[in-house]
Write a protein that holds these residues in place. Structure first.
Motif, mmCIF file in Angstrom:
data_model
loop_
_atom_site.group_PDB
_atom_site.id
_atom_site.type_symbol
_atom_site.label_atom_id
_atom_site.label_comp_id
_atom_site.label_asym_id
_atom_site.label_seq_id
_atom_site.Cartn_x
_atom_site.Cartn_y
_atom_site.Cartn_z
ATOM 1 N N PRO A 131 13.943 -1.395 6.266
ATOM 2 C CA PRO A 131 13.188 -0.359 5.552
ATOM 3 C C PRO A 131 13.016 -0.694 4.076
ATOM 4 C CG PRO A 131 15.464 0.338 5.814
ATOM 5 C CD PRO A 131 15.337 -0.974 6.539
ATOM 6 N N TRP A 132 11.861 -0.282 3.535
ATOM 7 C CA TRP A 132 11.523 -0.524 2.144
ATOM 8 C C TRP A 132 11.354 0.806 1.412
ATOM 9 C CZ3 TRP A 132 12.058 -5.560 1.765
ATOM 10 C CH2 TRP A 132 11.622 -6.393 2.785
ATOM 11 N N ALA A 133 11.372 0.734 0.099
ATOM 12 C CA ALA A 133 10.845 1.859 -0.672
ATOM 13 C C ALA A 133 9.358 2.000 -0.337
ATOM 14 C CB ALA A 133 11.039 1.599 -2.163
ATOM 15 N N ALA A 134 8.804 3.166 -0.611
ATOM 16 C CA ALA A 134 7.445 3.471 -0.136
ATOM 17 C C ALA A 134 6.358 2.827 -1.003
ATOM 18 C CB ALA A 134 7.254 4.975 -0.076
ATOM 19 N N TYR A 135 6.342 1.492 -1.044
ATOM 20 C CA TYR A 135 5.361 0.780 -1.857
ATOM 21 C C TYR A 135 3.921 1.151 -1.469
ATOM 22 C CZ TYR A 135 8.902 -2.472 -3.662
ATOM 23 O OH TYR A 135 9.981 -3.029 -4.303
ATOM 24 N N SER A 136 3.636 1.152 -0.175
ATOM 25 C CA SER A 136 2.269 1.373 0.290
ATOM 26 C C SER A 136 1.806 2.814 0.112
ATOM 27 C CB SER A 136 2.149 0.982 1.771
ATOM 28 O OG SER A 136 2.427 -0.386 1.955
ATOM 29 N N PHE A 137 2.747 3.701 -0.187
ATOM 30 C CA PHE A 137 2.421 5.124 -0.243
ATOM 31 C C PHE A 137 2.713 5.727 -1.621
ATOM 32 C CE2 PHE A 137 3.744 3.785 3.966
ATOM 33 C CZ PHE A 137 2.622 4.104 4.713
ATOM 34 N N SER A 138 2.885 4.863 -2.611
ATOM 35 C CA SER A 138 3.215 5.350 -3.952
ATOM 36 C C SER A 138 2.016 6.016 -4.624
ATOM 37 C CB SER A 138 3.734 4.202 -4.827
ATOM 38 O OG SER A 138 2.780 3.167 -4.909
ATOM 39 N N THR A 139 0.800 5.650 -4.187
ATOM 40 C CA THR A 139 -0.411 6.279 -4.713
ATOM 41 C C THR A 139 -0.888 7.333 -3.733
ATOM 42 O OG1 THR A 139 -1.036 4.193 -5.767
ATOM 43 C CG2 THR A 139 -2.771 5.838 -5.496
ATOM 44 N N PRO A 140 -1.224 8.532 -4.195
ATOM 45 C CA PRO A 140 -1.745 9.566 -3.292
ATOM 46 C C PRO A 140 -2.986 9.076 -2.545
ATOM 47 C CG PRO A 140 -1.244 10.503 -5.436
ATOM 48 C CD PRO A 140 -1.124 9.014 -5.581
ATOM 49 N N PRO A 141 -3.195 9.506 -1.299
ATOM 50 C CA PRO A 141 -4.341 9.014 -0.506
ATOM 51 C C PRO A 141 -5.682 9.155 -1.213
ATOM 52 C CG PRO A 141 -2.853 10.298 0.872
ATOM 53 C CD PRO A 141 -2.356 10.438 -0.538
ATOM 54 N N GLU A 142 -5.887 10.265 -1.949
ATOM 55 C CA GLU A 142 -7.179 10.482 -2.590
ATOM 56 C C GLU A 142 -7.430 9.534 -3.752
ATOM 57 O OE1 GLU A 142 -4.168 13.414 -4.328
ATOM 58 O OE2 GLU A 142 -4.722 12.645 -2.337
ATOM 59 N N GLU A 143 -6.386 8.835 -4.227
ATOM 60 C CA GLU A 143 -6.556 7.912 -5.350
ATOM 61 C C GLU A 143 -6.617 6.452 -4.911
ATOM 62 O OE1 GLU A 143 -3.694 8.533 -8.425
ATOM 63 O OE2 GLU A 143 -3.904 10.710 -8.411
ATOM 64 N N ARG A 144 -6.494 6.206 -3.625
ATOM 65 C CA ARG A 144 -6.475 4.822 -3.151
ATOM 66 C C ARG A 144 -7.877 4.263 -3.069
ATOM 67 N NH1 ARG A 144 -2.403 6.326 1.755
ATOM 68 N NH2 ARG A 144 -0.619 6.871 0.440
ATOM 69 N N GLU A 145 -7.950 2.938 -3.127
ATOM 70 C CA GLU A 145 -9.239 2.263 -3.015
ATOM 71 C C GLU A 145 -9.749 2.264 -1.592
ATOM 72 O OE1 GLU A 145 -8.769 -1.611 -4.584
ATOM 73 O OE2 GLU A 145 -8.394 -0.944 -6.645
ATOM 74 N N ASP A 146 -8.850 2.488 -0.606
ATOM 75 C CA ASP A 146 -9.228 2.466 0.803
ATOM 76 C C ASP A 146 -8.907 3.796 1.472
ATOM 77 O OD1 ASP A 146 -6.517 2.220 0.559
ATOM 78 O OD2 ASP A 146 -6.305 0.808 2.225
ATOM 79 N N PRO A 147 -9.493 4.935 0.996
ATOM 80 C CA PRO A 147 -9.136 6.214 1.580
ATOM 81 C C PRO A 147 -9.506 6.322 3.049
ATOM 82 C CG PRO A 147 -11.066 6.422 0.152
ATOM 83 C CD PRO A 147 -10.499 5.053 -0.056
ATOM 84 N N ALA A 148 -10.592 5.660 3.455
ATOM 85 C CA ALA A 148 -10.956 5.666 4.866
ATOM 86 C C ALA A 148 -10.275 4.486 5.530
ATOM 87 C CB ALA A 148 -12.480 5.550 5.015
ATOM 88 N N GLU A 149 -9.149 4.742 6.134
ATOM 89 C CA GLU A 149 -8.325 3.658 6.677
ATOM 90 C C GLU A 149 -9.015 2.991 7.852
ATOM 91 O OE1 GLU A 149 -4.621 4.000 9.438
ATOM 92 O OE2 GLU A 149 -3.923 4.099 7.377
ATOM 93 N N PRO A 150 -9.110 1.651 7.855
ATOM 94 C CA PRO A 150 -9.703 0.951 8.987
ATOM 95 C C PRO A 150 -8.768 0.988 10.183
ATOM 96 C CG PRO A 150 -8.811 -0.638 7.436
ATOM 97 C CD PRO A 150 -8.695 0.718 6.804
#
Length: 279
Positions: free
Chosen positions: A254-273
């Motif tokens: 397990p890792w710290a939440a690197y991939s989730f540190s930015t809120p979904p609405e602020e990510r460059e890829d909000p529409a997840e493939p």
């Protein structure tokens, strides 16, 4: 020599002290800086390496970058053992403590929201690879010399050419079938893991040369999972590892939440493939 402030992560009201022997970037021990009910984990770094101009130069130095990333990760991993830290980007640097406090003051609402999202949760990584297929050896060349041998060789060559093209077509169809099965398996696995996760992200496939791994990456997923449910998540992944011959499933964390540190609405890829379709 002046020193700057390197910020590793932001936590809530962290009460647990850091390990006395923990060292971070540049060998400096990190410390806690508290403000506005938040805690920044800070280290002192030399301006000659971490000023804006120096960073532009050093971030192109792969050895320097790898050493800095390892030290950064060591501090985050230590924090993750006692809390749910919000990791900041590599080489997040401020001039002094006042700059760090100003950042906590300005961003406190966003930090609190993100810390609540990841509280008591960890990140697991799951990758699926299509194993490399063995390459077929080329057919031996003809060596007839006399007239009859040349005629036979021509006839054999025509037959061999048709056989070769049939083999190539069959190989392509076989690879296409393997790839379709891999995409289906990856999507189904992602869907099952998503049911056990609070949040998911599908990253672009890994470049095998850069990652120094074998096989073609068809799923590169990150999963935010409650700590209390991590054992069940790991068991689910382990149970799938032998489901499809020719595919390899890898679990990290397990890792710290690197991939989730930015809120979904602020990510460059909000529409997840979807899995297999990342680009």
């Amino acid at each position: 020599m002046s020193e700057l402030r390197y910020v590793y992560a932001v936590c809530g009201a962290l009460e647990a002290p850091l390990a006395a022997d923990l060292s971070g970037v540049g060998g400096a021990a990190p410390r806690l800086l508290r403000h506005a009910g938040l805690t920044a984990v800070v280290g002192h770094v030399p301006a000659e390496e971490f000023s804006e101009t120096a960073l532009r130069r050093n971030l192109e130095n792969l050895d320097w970058l790898a050493d800095t990333a390892r030290a950064h990760q060591a501090v985050i991993a230590a924090l993750a053992s006692v809390t749910s830290p919000l990791p900041l980007r590599l080489a997040t640097v401020f001039r002094d403590d006042s700059g760090v406090r100003a950042m906590l003051e300005t961003e406190q609402e966003r930090f609190r929201t993100s810390l609540e999202r990841i509280r008591d949760r960890v990140e697991w990584g799951v990758k699926v690879f299509v194993e490399d297929q063995p390459k077929e050896s080329p057919a031996p060349a003809d060596s007839g010399t006399g007239p009859r041998e040349r005629i036979s060789a021509q006839a054999l060559g025509a037959g061999s050419g048709r056989d070769y093209l049939r083999r190539r077509r069959a190989e392509r169809e076989g690879r296409d079938q393997i790839w379709r099965k891999a995409e289906t398996f990856a999507q189904e696995l992602h869907d099952r893991l998503a049911e056990r996760s609070v949040e998911t992200r599908v990253h672009p496939p890994q470049n095998p040369e850069l990652a120094k791994t074998s096989g073609r990456n068809v799923l590169n997923g990150a999963y935010l999972v409650p700590r209390a449910e991590s054992e069940a998540f790991v068991e689910l992944v382990d149970a799938t590892k032998d489901e499809q011959p020719g595919l390899r499933v890898e679990l990290t964390g397990p890792w710290a939440a690197y991939s989730f540190s930015t809120p979904p609405e602020e990510r460059e890829d909000p529409a997840e493939p979807t899995a297999g379709g990342a680009s």
